[in-house]
Design a protein around this motif. Structure first.
Motif, PDB file in Angstrom:
ATOM      1  N   MET A   1       0.858  -1.052   0.103  1.00  0.00           N
ATOM      2  CA  MET A   1       0.071  -0.042  -0.079  1.00  0.00           C
ATOM      3  C   MET A   1       0.762   1.076  -0.139  1.00  0.00           C
ATOM      4  SD  MET A   1      -3.230  -1.264  -0.078  1.00  0.00           S
ATOM      5  CE  MET A   1      -3.932   0.640   0.374  1.00  0.00           C
ATOM      6  N   PRO A   2       0.638   2.185  -0.910  1.00  0.00           N
ATOM      7  CA  PRO A   2       1.361   3.299  -0.715  1.00  0.00           C
ATOM      8  C   PRO A   2       1.354   4.274   0.087  1.00  0.00           C
ATOM      9  CG  PRO A   2      -0.273   3.536  -2.311  1.00  0.00           C
ATOM     10  CD  PRO A   2      -0.422   2.227  -1.803  1.00  0.00           C
ATOM     11  N   HIS A   3      -0.028   4.658   0.949  1.00  0.00           N
ATOM     12  CA  HIS A   3      -0.199   5.502   1.814  1.00  0.00           C
ATOM     13  C   HIS A   3       0.258   5.204   3.065  1.00  0.00           C
ATOM     14  CE1 HIS A   3      -2.095   6.471  -1.874  1.00  0.00           C
ATOM     15  NE2 HIS A   3      -3.030   5.639  -1.512  1.00  0.00           N
ATOM     16  N   GLU A   4       1.263   5.216   3.504  1.00  0.00           N
ATOM     17  CA  GLU A   4       2.160   4.983   4.773  1.00  0.00           C
ATOM     18  C   GLU A   4       2.316   6.155   5.515  1.00  0.00           C
ATOM     19  OE1 GLU A   4       5.330   2.532   4.359  1.00  0.00           O
ATOM     20  OE2 GLU A   4       4.107   0.592   3.657  1.00  0.00           O
ATOM     21  N   PRO A   5       2.343   6.316   6.871  1.00  0.00           N
ATOM     22  CA  PRO A   5       2.791   7.595   7.519  1.00  0.00           C
ATOM     23  C   PRO A   5       3.973   8.093   7.156  1.00  0.00           C
ATOM     24  CG  PRO A   5       1.558   6.051   8.960  1.00  0.00           C
ATOM     25  CD  PRO A   5       1.904   5.312   7.942  1.00  0.00           C
ATOM     26  N   ASP A   6       4.230   9.490   7.139  1.00  0.00           N
ATOM     27  CA  ASP A   6       5.504  10.059   7.269  1.00  0.00           C
ATOM     28  C   ASP A   6       6.022   9.907   8.586  1.00  0.00           C
ATOM     29  OD1 ASP A   6       5.078  10.781   4.618  1.00  0.00           O
ATOM     30  OD2 ASP A   6       4.500  12.802   5.088  1.00  0.00           O
ATOM     31  N   SER A   7       7.185   9.309   8.753  1.00  0.00           N
ATOM     32  CA  SER A   7       7.969   8.938   9.718  1.00  0.00           C
ATOM     33  C   SER A   7       8.136  10.313  10.829  1.00  0.00           C
ATOM     34  CB  SER A   7       9.254   8.280   9.648  1.00  0.00           C
ATOM     35  OG  SER A   7      10.152   9.152   8.921  1.00  0.00           O
ATOM     36  N   SER A   8       8.262  11.376  10.006  1.00  0.00           N
ATOM     37  CA  SER A   8       8.707  12.875  10.937  1.00  0.00           C
ATOM     38  C   SER A   8       7.309  13.225  11.423  1.00  0.00           C
ATOM     39  CB  SER A   8       9.310  13.645   9.877  1.00  0.00           C
ATOM     40  OG  SER A   8       8.410  13.870   8.818  1.00  0.00           O
ATOM     41  N   THR A   9       6.171  13.035  10.852  1.00  0.00           N
ATOM     42  CA  THR A   9       4.799  13.694  11.352  1.00  0.00           C
ATOM     43  C   THR A   9       4.201  12.407  12.310  1.00  0.00           C
ATOM     44  OG1 THR A   9       3.927  13.053   9.563  1.00  0.00           O
ATOM     45  CG2 THR A   9       4.697  15.022   9.534  1.00  0.00           C
ATOM     46  N   GLN A 119      -3.100  22.470   3.234  1.00  0.00           N
ATOM     47  CA  GLN A 119      -4.220  21.938   3.809  1.00  0.00           C
ATOM     48  C   GLN A 119      -4.692  20.693   2.883  1.00  0.00           C
ATOM     49  OE1 GLN A 119      -7.368  24.529   4.997  1.00  0.00           O
ATOM     50  NE2 GLN A 119      -5.883  26.041   5.638  1.00  0.00           N
ATOM     51  N   ALA A 120      -4.495  20.647   1.561  1.00  0.00           N
ATOM     52  CA  ALA A 120      -5.001  19.882   0.762  1.00  0.00           C
ATOM     53  C   ALA A 120      -4.458  18.411   1.043  1.00  0.00           C
ATOM     54  CB  ALA A 120      -4.513  20.290  -0.817  1.00  0.00           C
ATOM     55  N   PHE A 121      -3.314  18.506   1.789  1.00  0.00           N
ATOM     56  CA  PHE A 121      -2.791  17.219   2.388  1.00  0.00           C
ATOM     57  C   PHE A 121      -3.334  16.532   3.428  1.00  0.00           C
ATOM     58  CE2 PHE A 121       1.241  19.147   0.091  1.00  0.00           C
ATOM     59  CZ  PHE A 121       1.300  18.160  -0.982  1.00  0.00           C
ATOM     60  N   ALA A 122      -4.354  17.003   3.904  1.00  0.00           N
ATOM     61  CA  ALA A 122      -5.295  16.640   4.876  1.00  0.00           C
ATOM     62  C   ALA A 122      -5.782  15.331   4.582  1.00  0.00           C
ATOM     63  CB  ALA A 122      -6.353  17.402   5.525  1.00  0.00           C
ATOM     64  N   ASP A 123      -5.977  15.029   3.315  1.00  0.00           N
ATOM     65  CA  ASP A 123      -6.222  13.676   2.733  1.00  0.00           C
ATOM     66  C   ASP A 123      -4.920  13.070   2.332  1.00  0.00           C
ATOM     67  OD1 ASP A 123      -6.965  11.539   1.369  1.00  0.00           O
ATOM     68  OD2 ASP A 123      -8.226  12.729  -0.361  1.00  0.00           O
ATOM     69  N   PRO A 124      -5.080  12.047   3.196  1.00  0.00           N
ATOM     70  CA  PRO A 124      -3.608  11.144   3.364  1.00  0.00           C
ATOM     71  C   PRO A 124      -3.482  10.404   1.872  1.00  0.00           C
ATOM     72  CG  PRO A 124      -5.459   9.732   4.515  1.00  0.00           C
ATOM     73  CD  PRO A 124      -5.920  11.234   4.433  1.00  0.00           C
ATOM     74  N   VAL A 126      -3.502  12.000  -0.925  1.00  0.00           N
ATOM     75  CA  VAL A 126      -2.905  13.135  -1.933  1.00  0.00           C
ATOM     76  C   VAL A 126      -1.453  13.342  -1.915  1.00  0.00           C
ATOM     77  CG1 VAL A 126      -2.888  15.759  -2.296  1.00  0.00           C
ATOM     78  CG2 VAL A 126      -5.216  14.596  -1.813  1.00  0.00           C
ATOM     79  N   ALA A 127      -0.969  12.952  -2.941  1.00  0.00           N
ATOM     80  CA  ALA A 127       0.555  12.941  -3.217  1.00  0.00           C
ATOM     81  C   ALA A 127       0.999  14.579  -3.622  1.00  0.00           C
ATOM     82  CB  ALA A 127       1.036  12.186  -4.177  1.00  0.00           C
ATOM     83  N   TYR A 180       4.444  18.710  -3.089  1.00  0.00           N
ATOM     84  CA  TYR A 180       4.666  17.319  -2.926  1.00  0.00           C
ATOM     85  C   TYR A 180       4.646  16.688  -1.824  1.00  0.00           C
ATOM     86  CZ  TYR A 180       5.568  17.841  -8.224  1.00  0.00           C
ATOM     87  OH  TYR A 180       5.424  18.066  -9.423  1.00  0.00           O
ATOM     88  N   ARG A 181       3.932  15.577  -1.547  1.00  0.00           N
ATOM     89  CA  ARG A 181       4.378  14.889  -0.383  1.00  0.00           C
ATOM     90  C   ARG A 181       5.544  13.953  -0.618  1.00  0.00           C
ATOM     91  NH1 ARG A 181       0.670  13.260   3.539  1.00  0.00           N
ATOM     92  NH2 ARG A 181      -1.139  13.704   2.267  1.00  0.00           N
ATOM     93  N   ARG A 182       6.583  14.269   0.210  1.00  0.00           N
ATOM     94  CA  ARG A 182       8.007  13.884   0.184  1.00  0.00           C
ATOM     95  C   ARG A 182       8.029  12.222   0.081  1.00  0.00           C
ATOM     96  NH1 ARG A 182      13.301  15.153   0.880  1.00  0.00           N
ATOM     97  NH2 ARG A 182      12.800  17.304   1.631  1.00  0.00           N
ATOM     98  N   SER A 183       7.114  11.551   0.976  1.00  0.00           N
ATOM     99  CA  SER A 183       7.177   9.928   0.735  1.00  0.00           C
ATOM    100  C   SER A 183       6.444   9.426  -0.350  1.00  0.00           C
ATOM    101  CB  SER A 183       6.193   9.714   2.054  1.00  0.00           C
ATOM    102  OG  SER A 183       4.932   9.975   2.026  1.00  0.00           O
ATOM    103  N   ALA A 184       5.487  10.077  -0.849  1.00  0.00           N
ATOM    104  CA  ALA A 184       4.752   9.755  -2.127  1.00  0.00           C
ATOM    105  C   ALA A 184       5.920  10.071  -3.217  1.00  0.00           C
ATOM    106  CB  ALA A 184       3.634  10.573  -2.388  1.00  0.00           C
ATOM    107  N   TYR A 185       6.554  11.068  -3.236  1.00  0.00           N
ATOM    108  CA  TYR A 185       7.356  11.452  -4.215  1.00  0.00           C
ATOM    109  C   TYR A 185       8.445  10.391  -4.335  1.00  0.00           C
ATOM    110  CZ  TYR A 185      11.100  14.339  -7.086  1.00  0.00           C
ATOM    111  OH  TYR A 185      11.963  14.558  -7.957  1.00  0.00           O
ATOM    112  N   LEU A 186       9.178  10.159  -3.533  1.00  0.00           N
ATOM    113  CA  LEU A 186      10.353   9.164  -3.175  1.00  0.00           C
ATOM    114  C   LEU A 186       9.632   7.441  -3.649  1.00  0.00           C
ATOM    115  CD1 LEU A 186      12.093  10.116  -0.095  1.00  0.00           C
ATOM    116  CD2 LEU A 186      12.661  10.731  -2.432  1.00  0.00           C
ATOM    117  N   GLN A 187       8.473   7.346  -3.216  1.00  0.00           N
ATOM    118  CA  GLN A 187       7.817   6.046  -3.482  1.00  0.00           C
ATOM    119  C   GLN A 187       7.478   5.724  -5.237  1.00  0.00           C
ATOM    120  OE1 GLN A 187       4.223   5.487  -3.997  1.00  0.00           O
ATOM    121  NE2 GLN A 187       4.138   3.268  -3.479  1.00  0.00           N
TER     122      GLN A 187
END
Length: 307
Positions: A1-9, A119-124, A126-127, A180-187
């Motif tokens: 699954m791509p939508h894993e929590p960012d470790s920093s947040t 705020q658009a990143f409130a949806d987990p 959204v990349a 960009y959401r960093r975790s999605a970008y790197l994924q």
């Protein structure tokens, strides 16, 4: 699954505590970089990090940037600049959970730009987020209508399921003002090494990896161009070359239908408002676009065959 929590947040929904980086590529930005950096520092939600990547400007751009405290300047040889590779290098150089890109000539309209984008990143899921471009005061009428067509006043989010309905428009995004959401970008592997359209290619990668892309109409920047016919031709030529070379990334999506809809919309509005001369000027402008696309596609095919 791509939508894993960012470790920093800790949680993907805990976007309010995320670190925010801003990246600005520059080349002879003049006083525009001063206005942009001032606008960023005046934001209600201030960025945690600002990185300016300058392609060896000779107009004093770098010197202007170094006058700001806390803003990092990274200078690269002008000949090494590449829309995809340079932005990839910049993003990996930063530390933000969310990385915002702006061009040197895109100026936030208010102090809520960053807040609206994030705020658009409130949806987990959204990349990527793309903001709204408002035409500058000096924009000619048809350029203003093109901006209104491509950047409407209503926000929306699209996913993989929207591709059959939207076609190439599903991949439409712009690094003039993006995030960009960093975790999605790197994924998905980051930007391709391309001369243009890096934003569209990574948007396609996000959607085909089951991420979402948001368009945020509340995040507004002033940005437009009054291109000459030669500039319009060259711009579309370069874009068509890259799109042909990387058409597999776009699943060979057809751009013709969307271009025809744009042309009909703008011509209709100009005709209705009796701006007949401007309507004809836009038709000529479209001819330059079409010719550029045609010739660029042909060159892209030749390059692909030679590879």
């Amino acid at each position: 699954m791509p939508h894993e929590p960012d470790s920093s947040t800790g949680s993907m929904n805990d976007y309010k505590r995320a670190l925010i980086s801003v990246v600005i590529p520059t080349l002879n930005a003049g006083d525009g970089i001063v206005h942009l950096l001032d606008a960023l520092q005046a934001q209600r939600r201030k960025p945690d990090e600002i990185l300016v990547v300058d392609s060896s400007s000779d107009d004093g751009t770098g010197e202007k940037v170094t006058q700001y405290r806390g803003i990092e300047l990274l200078t690269i040889p002008r000949e090494e600049f590449n829309h995809g590779a340079t932005r990839d290098k910049a993003l990996r150089h930063t530390h933000g959970d969310f990385v915002l890109f702006l061009t040197q000539d895109a100026l936030p309209e208010d102090d809520q730009y960053i807040d609206s984008m994030v705020q658009a990143f409130a949806d987990p899921a959204v990349a990527m987020v793309s903001g709204r471009q408002i035409a500058r005061d000096d924009a000619r009428p048809f350029e203003r209508l093109v901006r209104e067509y491509n950047y409407p006043a209503k926000s929306y989010t699209r996913s993989r399921e929207d591709i059959p309905r939207m076609g190439i428009k599903a991949y439409f995004a712009s690094d003039v003002c993006s995030a960009y959401r960093r975790s999605a970008y790197l994924q998905v592997g980051g930007f391709e090494r391309v001369s243009t359209n890096e934003d569209m290619f990574i948007a396609a990668a996000f959607l085909h990896n089951d991420w979402k892309i948001a368009y945020c109409a509340e995040a507004r920047v002033k940005h437009s161009h009054n291109f000459t016919l030669r500039q319009q031709y060259r711009r579309n030529f370069a874009s068509a070359v890259e799109m042909e070379l990387h058409k597999d990334s776009l699943r060979s999506a057809n751009t013709t239908a969307e271009g025809a809809r744009l042309m009909r919309s703008v011509v209709s509005q100009l005709w209705d408002s009796r701006q007949y001369g401007e309507s004809m000027a836009f038709v000529v402008d479209c001819c330059a676009r079409i010719l550029g696309n045609k010739m660029g596609t042909a060159k892209g095919r030749r390059l692909a065959d030679e590879a």
